[in-house]
Design an enzyme around this catalytic site. Structure first.
Site, PDB file in Angstrom:
ATOM      1  N   ASP A  63      -3.300 -18.637  -3.865  1.00  0.00           N
ATOM      2  CA  ASP A  63      -2.975 -17.810  -2.704  1.00  0.00           C
ATOM      3  C   ASP A  63      -1.457 -17.720  -2.635  1.00  0.00           C
ATOM      4  OD1 ASP A  63      -2.437 -16.749  -0.208  1.00  0.00           O
ATOM      5  OD2 ASP A  63      -3.841 -18.032   0.869  1.00  0.00           O
ATOM      6  N   SER A 146       5.516   0.449  -5.087  1.00  0.00           N
ATOM      7  CA  SER A 146       4.626   1.564  -4.795  1.00  0.00           C
ATOM      8  C   SER A 146       5.467   2.820  -4.607  1.00  0.00           C
ATOM      9  CB  SER A 146       3.844   1.279  -3.497  1.00  0.00           C
ATOM     10  OG  SER A 146       3.139   2.422  -3.041  1.00  0.00           O
ATOM     11  N   TYR A 159       3.849  -2.501   5.327  1.00  0.00           N
ATOM     12  CA  TYR A 159       3.681  -2.134   3.927  1.00  0.00           C
ATOM     13  C   TYR A 159       4.901  -1.392   3.393  1.00  0.00           C
ATOM     14  CZ  TYR A 159       1.274  -0.576  -0.310  1.00  0.00           C
ATOM     15  OH  TYR A 159       0.920  -0.358  -1.615  1.00  0.00           O
ATOM     16  N   LYS A 163       7.295  -2.883   0.439  1.00  0.00           N
ATOM     17  CA  LYS A 163       7.391  -2.230  -0.866  1.00  0.00           C
ATOM     18  C   LYS A 163       8.797  -1.715  -1.148  1.00  0.00           C
ATOM     19  CE  LYS A 163       3.238  -2.939  -2.365  1.00  0.00           C
ATOM     20  NZ  LYS A 163       3.028  -3.888  -3.488  1.00  0.00           N
TER      21      LYS A 163
END
Length: 278
Positions: A63, A146, A159, A163
């Site tokens: 993890d 991304s 997010y 990114k």
């Protein structure tokens, strides 16, 4: 000879999707691979599939939100393979992003947890991996960003921030680690239809077709598209490439956004039953 013969790699989130395809492609090119993932059963299956085709892979539950798991992951790879040459920081967890929420609805705990996986884990993995790479003359780190690391979307603060930060940490690491023979690059994928994405689209083909229509190449991405780019960046063919954010998106971000918006408006008028995912 395979491009990565004799090398050893870690792929976080390496059991399926982009990570699974990357684990398989690295092994096909001769690397021994530690398949690190929170889903041990899936990691076991991926490692077994690699072994069935003559490759070498070791599954491990890890993890990346836990520093001790990252430390154990790197130690396990070195113990199993005797060296470490490649680190692919791919693991991510949709559960921690806060969803499509406005900034005012995102909790501090969710923000911190998201940054822990999206950014901090890259630092921690590199911190553990670099001494082993340096000991054998160098290596390659690939961080998965991304298209969202280059262009922002509303309602996804965690997010988008994470990114974007991946590209920044990639450039900083490349600058610092180049002198010891370690190259660091990022990949910026477009929409990749992974196994989980296929499940989400299976009852909404019209929605997927709407996504496809946005891509100049006429399709969305496959996990192997990203895996192939990672193999290239880890190979000697890319020995003069570092600090780069390689966009692998079928031309999505190459388009003038105004024209794309008009095109999509026309698509919706022609296909009024399209059900969008968000």
């Amino acid at each position: 000879m395979s491009r990565l013969s004799g090398q050893a790699a870690i792929v976080t989130g390496g059991a399926q999707g982009i990570g699974g395809a990357t684990s398989r492609r690295l092994a096909e090119e001769g690397a021994a691979v530690l398949v690190a993932d929170v889903e041990l059963d899936t990691a076991n299956a991926t490692a077994a599939a690699i072994a069935d085709t003559g490759g070498r892979a070791v599954p491990m539950r890890a993890d990346v939100s836990r520093a001790q798991d990252i430390e154990a992951m790197v130690a396990r790879a070195v113990e199993e393979f005797g060296r470490l040459d490649i680190l692919v920081n791919n693991a991510v967890s949709a559960d921690l992003w806060g969803g499509n929420s406005p900034i005012t609805d995102i909790s501090e705990a969710n923000f911190d947890a998201g940054m822990g996986i999206l950014v901090k884990a890259h630092f921690l993995a590199a911190k553990q991996a670099v001494p082993h790479m340096e000991a054998t003359g160098g290596g390659s780190i690939v961080n998965i960003s991304s298209v969202h690391g280059m262009l922002a979307a509303p309602g996804a603060l965690i997010y988008e921030t994470g990114k974007h930060a991946v590209i920044g940490i990639t450039r900083q690491m490349a600058t610092e680690l180049g002198p010891v023979g370690i190259r660091v690059n990022a990949i910026c994928p477009g929409h990749i239809v992974t196994e989980r994405a296929q499940e989400s689209w299976k009852d909404n083909q019209a929605g997927l077709d709407f996504f496809v229509d946005q891509y100049p190449v006429g399709r969305t991405g496959r996990p192997v598209d990203i895996a192939n780019a990672i193999v290239f960046l880890c190979s000697e063919e890319a020995s003069f490439i570092t600090g780069h954010a390689l966009v692998v998106d079928g031309g999505l971000t190459a388009q003038l956004q105004e024209n794309l918006g008009v095109k999509q408006g026309r698509y919706i008028r022609s296909n009024p039953d399209v059900r969008l995912p968000y």
